[in-house]
Write an enzyme that holds these catalytic residues in place. Structure first.
Site, PDB file in Angstrom:
ATOM      1  N   ARG A  13       0.841  -1.204   0.000  1.00  0.00           N
ATOM      2  CA  ARG A  13       0.000   0.000   0.000  1.00  0.00           C
ATOM      3  C   ARG A  13       0.871   1.247   0.000  1.00  0.00           C
ATOM      4  NH1 ARG A  13      -0.495   4.683   2.404  1.00  0.00           N
ATOM      5  NH2 ARG A  13      -0.289   3.694   4.452  1.00  0.00           N
ATOM      6  N   ASP A  14       1.623   1.503   1.054  1.00  0.00           N
ATOM      7  CA  ASP A  14       2.526   2.658   1.050  1.00  0.00           C
ATOM      8  C   ASP A  14       3.602   2.463  -0.015  1.00  0.00           C
ATOM      9  OD1 ASP A  14       3.856   5.067   1.946  1.00  0.00           O
ATOM     10  OD2 ASP A  14       3.067   4.685   3.939  1.00  0.00           O
ATOM     11  N   HIS A  17       3.436   4.121  -3.559  1.00  0.00           N
ATOM     12  CA  HIS A  17       3.875   5.486  -3.874  1.00  0.00           C
ATOM     13  C   HIS A  17       5.165   5.504  -4.697  1.00  0.00           C
ATOM     14  CE1 HIS A  17       0.743   7.628  -1.743  1.00  0.00           C
ATOM     15  NE2 HIS A  17       0.989   6.958  -0.625  1.00  0.00           N
ATOM     16  N   SER A 167       3.532  10.849   9.239  1.00  0.00           N
ATOM     17  CA  SER A 167       3.494  10.807   7.772  1.00  0.00           C
ATOM     18  C   SER A 167       4.692  11.480   7.127  1.00  0.00           C
ATOM     19  CB  SER A 167       2.217  11.491   7.264  1.00  0.00           C
ATOM     20  OG  SER A 167       1.087  11.084   7.990  1.00  0.00           O
ATOM     21  N   HIS A 196       2.583   4.499  12.999  1.00  0.00           N
ATOM     22  CA  HIS A 196       3.027   4.383  11.604  1.00  0.00           C
ATOM     23  C   HIS A 196       4.159   5.374  11.398  1.00  0.00           C
ATOM     24  CE1 HIS A 196       2.325   4.053   7.129  1.00  0.00           C
ATOM     25  NE2 HIS A 196       2.822   5.279   7.158  1.00  0.00           N
ATOM     26  N   HIS A 198       7.773   6.855   9.183  1.00  0.00           N
ATOM     27  CA  HIS A 198       8.560   6.949   7.953  1.00  0.00           C
ATOM     28  C   HIS A 198      10.013   7.192   8.339  1.00  0.00           C
ATOM     29  CE1 HIS A 198       5.703   6.820   4.554  1.00  0.00           C
ATOM     30  NE2 HIS A 198       4.831   7.098   5.510  1.00  0.00           N
ATOM     31  N   TYR A 287       4.706  15.953   3.985  1.00  0.00           N
ATOM     32  CA  TYR A 287       4.052  14.668   3.705  1.00  0.00           C
ATOM     33  C   TYR A 287       4.918  13.822   2.773  1.00  0.00           C
ATOM     34  CZ  TYR A 287      -0.187  11.781   2.933  1.00  0.00           C
ATOM     35  OH  TYR A 287      -1.120  10.775   2.893  1.00  0.00           O
TER      36      TYR A 287
END
Length: 341
Positions: A13-14, A17, A167, A196, A198, A287
């Site tokens: 899913r991520d 990108h 995010s 979550h 990054h 983001y």
């Protein structure tokens, strides 16, 4: 500290990108089988921007959400599947479709100050009997008490798990401790807490450990870190660290490392690493999925992506404002005489 956590995979899913949403069905199935065999209990599958994300603004995927979901669901022996939904992009009809084909978990995501737009979708998911997660994005942008209030709103709508989401990959461990600690204290004991992260400042693993220490029982990660920006928390590294710390994940460290090395790295269009632009995302609090948009604008308008990202951070743009990235690049180009009005 929680002694057993649920790892939630973001690769499919991520990871859409950096792949510009062009992962093939066969690649999806191969990676899903590997994750399942490694013991990953929950795998997220949709367009990078969630159910219904296929659009001019966010990008058109190689296949529909339903095709991706059906492909993965047919391959799994023990893992369950989740889907992301952003109100305003995904609809209740998308939610019903996901439920009907066997999706177990729905994660309803909003900007960290806009939980009120999630009421309809969270309520419907609970009515359908789904594992229902409230997902507060760009959490670095809100003070602690605001995050607490927004989390309590989502809980009141029916969410049985609340996620605090970094995010931008901007948060440091002390930020995670402060914010997740306060949210954990405010939520009902039976409501789960998740994180979550990054990896834009290389804090993915450290921040996840800080979240676990605050009582987070669900942690997002991706094989080989495949995700927006410099990627998500690399799952194989997190599994190894958790094993050394005595935190049970149920995931086999060697098998997940093989998935990362043999299945995920070969499909990367570019290395998922902390380059100067991904570093800027984390440093400026932008983001993570804005990265490729900024790189495309750099090629088109001759404004360095880093400078575009810094300006986006100054303007405090948030997810959903992708159309403003090109506008920002055009403005900067005009100011520098690179475009004739």
């Amino acid at each position: 500290m929680v002694q057993h956590i649920t790892l939630h995979d973001m690769t499919l899913r991520d990871g859409m990108h950096p792949k510009r949403h062009q992962i093939s069905l066969e690649q999806m199935k191969d990676i899903a089988r590997g994750l399942d065999a490694a013991g990953v209990p929950l795998i997220e599958v949709t367009h990078g921007d969630g159910l219904g994300g296929a659009s001019v603004n966010y990008g058109f995927p190689a296949h529909s959400d339903e095709e991706y979901l059906r492909a993965v669901l047919g391959e799994l022996k023990q893992a369950r599947v989740s889907a992301l939904l952003l109100p305003g992009i995904g609809t209740v009809d998308h939610l019903r479709m996901a439920h009907e084909i066997g999706v177990h978990t729905i994660r309803v995501a909003t900007h960290c100050t806009e939980a009120d737009v999630s009421e309809q979708h969270i309520g419907m998911a609970r009515k359908l009997g789904m594992d229902t997660v409230g997902f507060l994005m760009m959490a670095h942008m809100a003070p602690v008490q605001t995050l607490v209030q927004q989390a309590l709103l989502m809980e009141s709508y029916g969410a049985n798990c609340l996620y605090i989401t970094d995010s931008a990959g901007h948060m440091l461990p002390h930020d995670v401790t402060e914010k997740l600690g306060a949210v954990r204290q405010a939520l009902r004991p039976e409501t789960e807490l998740g994180f979550h992260g990054h990896h834009n400042l290389a804090m993915g693993v450290a921040n996840s450990l800080a979240a676990i220490a605050c009582g987070a029982s669900r942690i997002d990660a991706a094989a080989a870190g495949l995700g927006a920006g410099a990627g998500n928390t690399p799952m194989e590294v997190l599994v190894a660290v958790c094993e050394r710390m005595g935190i049970e994940t149920g995931v086999d460290v060697y098998r997940i490392a093989d998935v990362a090395e043999d299945l995920v790295v070969p499909i990367m269009d570019h290395p998922i690493r902390i380059d100067r632009d991904a570093l800027t995302l984390g440093y400026a609090g932008v983001y993570s999925s804005f990265l490729l948009f900024a790189k495309r604008a750099e090629a088109k308008y001759r404004i360095p992506a880093r400078e575009i990202l810094v300006e986006l951070g100054r303007q405090r743009l948030v997810g959903g404002q992708e159309d403003m990235i090109e506008d920002t690049a055009i403005t900067l180009a005009r100011e520098r005489g690179l475009l004739v009005p």
